[in-house]
Scaffold this motif. Structure first.
Motif, PDB file in Angstrom:
ATOM      1  N   ALA A  19       0.842  -1.194   0.000  1.00  0.00           N
ATOM      2  CA  ALA A  19       0.000   0.000   0.000  1.00  0.00           C
ATOM      3  C   ALA A  19       0.881   1.249   0.000  1.00  0.00           C
ATOM      4  O   ALA A  19       0.594   2.229  -0.699  1.00  0.00           O
ATOM      5  CB  ALA A  19      -0.935  -0.004   1.207  1.00  0.00           C
ATOM      6  N   ARG A  20       1.972   1.222   0.770  1.00  0.00           N
ATOM      7  CA  ARG A  20       2.890   2.367   0.816  1.00  0.00           C
ATOM      8  C   ARG A  20       3.533   2.593  -0.555  1.00  0.00           C
ATOM      9  O   ARG A  20       3.635   3.719  -1.025  1.00  0.00           O
ATOM     10  CB  ARG A  20       3.954   2.138   1.886  1.00  0.00           C
ATOM     11  N   TRP A  25       3.887   5.758  -5.512  1.00  0.00           N
ATOM     12  CA  TRP A  25       3.830   5.796  -6.977  1.00  0.00           C
ATOM     13  C   TRP A  25       2.763   6.786  -7.432  1.00  0.00           C
ATOM     14  O   TRP A  25       2.981   7.570  -8.359  1.00  0.00           O
ATOM     15  CB  TRP A  25       3.542   4.397  -7.514  1.00  0.00           C
ATOM     16  N   ASP A  26       1.597   6.764  -6.774  1.00  0.00           N
ATOM     17  CA  ASP A  26       0.525   7.695  -7.130  1.00  0.00           C
ATOM     18  C   ASP A  26       0.948   9.147  -6.908  1.00  0.00           C
ATOM     19  O   ASP A  26       0.626  10.027  -7.704  1.00  0.00           O
ATOM     20  CB  ASP A  26      -0.736   7.402  -6.317  1.00  0.00           C
ATOM     21  N   GLU A  31       2.423  14.388  -9.190  1.00  0.00           N
ATOM     22  CA  GLU A  31       3.412  15.458  -9.322  1.00  0.00           C
ATOM     23  C   GLU A  31       3.809  15.675 -10.778  1.00  0.00           C
ATOM     24  O   GLU A  31       4.055  16.808 -11.203  1.00  0.00           O
ATOM     25  CB  GLU A  31       4.653  15.133  -8.484  1.00  0.00           C
ATOM     26  N   ALA A  32       3.854  14.610 -11.563  1.00  0.00           N
ATOM     27  CA  ALA A  32       4.255  14.707 -12.968  1.00  0.00           C
ATOM     28  C   ALA A  32       3.093  15.031 -13.902  1.00  0.00           C
ATOM     29  O   ALA A  32       3.301  15.272 -15.086  1.00  0.00           O
ATOM     30  CB  ALA A  32       4.909  13.400 -13.405  1.00  0.00           C
ATOM     31  N   ARG A  43      -0.870  16.611  -0.635  1.00  0.00           N
ATOM     32  CA  ARG A  43      -0.985  16.687   0.817  1.00  0.00           C
ATOM     33  C   ARG A  43      -1.789  15.518   1.379  1.00  0.00           C
ATOM     34  O   ARG A  43      -1.431  14.939   2.410  1.00  0.00           O
ATOM     35  CB  ARG A  43      -1.624  18.014   1.227  1.00  0.00           C
ATOM     36  N   ALA A  44      -2.878  15.156   0.700  1.00  0.00           N
ATOM     37  CA  ALA A  44      -3.707  14.024   1.145  1.00  0.00           C
ATOM     38  C   ALA A  44      -2.894  12.725   1.118  1.00  0.00           C
ATOM     39  O   ALA A  44      -2.957  11.927   2.061  1.00  0.00           O
ATOM     40  CB  ALA A  44      -4.954  13.901   0.273  1.00  0.00           C
ATOM     41  N   ILE A  45      -2.147  12.521   0.063  1.00  0.00           N
ATOM     42  CA  ILE A  45      -1.328  11.309  -0.043  1.00  0.00           C
ATOM     43  C   ILE A  45      -0.233  11.311   1.023  1.00  0.00           C
ATOM     44  O   ILE A  45       0.028  10.281   1.649  1.00  0.00           O
ATOM     45  CB  ILE A  45      -0.735  11.166  -1.457  1.00  0.00           C
TER      46      ILE A  45
END
Length: 111
Positions: A19-20, A25-26, A31-32, A43-45
């Motif tokens: 999960a981490r 990765w998400d 960001e990209a 921020r949520a991630i």
């Protein structure tokens, strides 16, 4: 042979790192991306990653306290020793993905 609590602890020990990895990765993908307002998502991630890391620390501490031993053969294939007994844990990729999806959803909804 395993209690329900031991089963849940083993599942979390093995699958929370996946999960981490998924959340990390998400975060990189967002960001990209060309999303206009990236910051709230990032921020949520980051908040989910912080809570997940705390949970993983607690789980590793508890498995150590219960003297559980894990031997990794692959990401989804482990040998686990609990109370002197040997258990094989293999997860089908779709089962692992469902577990990770459910856990990430819980982190998102409870943030």
């Amino acid at each position: 042979m395993l209690t329900e609590g031991e089963e849940q602890l083993i599942d979390a020990f093995i699958l929370l790192p996946l999960a981490r990895k998924t959340l990390a990765w998400d975060k990189k993908a967002i960001e990209a991306s060309a999303i206009k307002f990236k910051e709230p998502y990032i921020r949520a991630i980051e908040n989910m990653l912080a809570r997940l890391s705390h949970d993983l620390y607690s789980i590793k501490r508890e498995t150590g306290r219960q003297q559980m031993k894990f031997y990794k053969r692959s990401d989804l294939d482990y040998t686990v020793f609990v109370r002197g007994w040997r258990f094989e844990r293999r997860y089908h990729p779709s089962i692992a993905a469902d577990w990770v999806k459910e856990r990430v959803t819980n982190y998102l909804l409870n943030s």
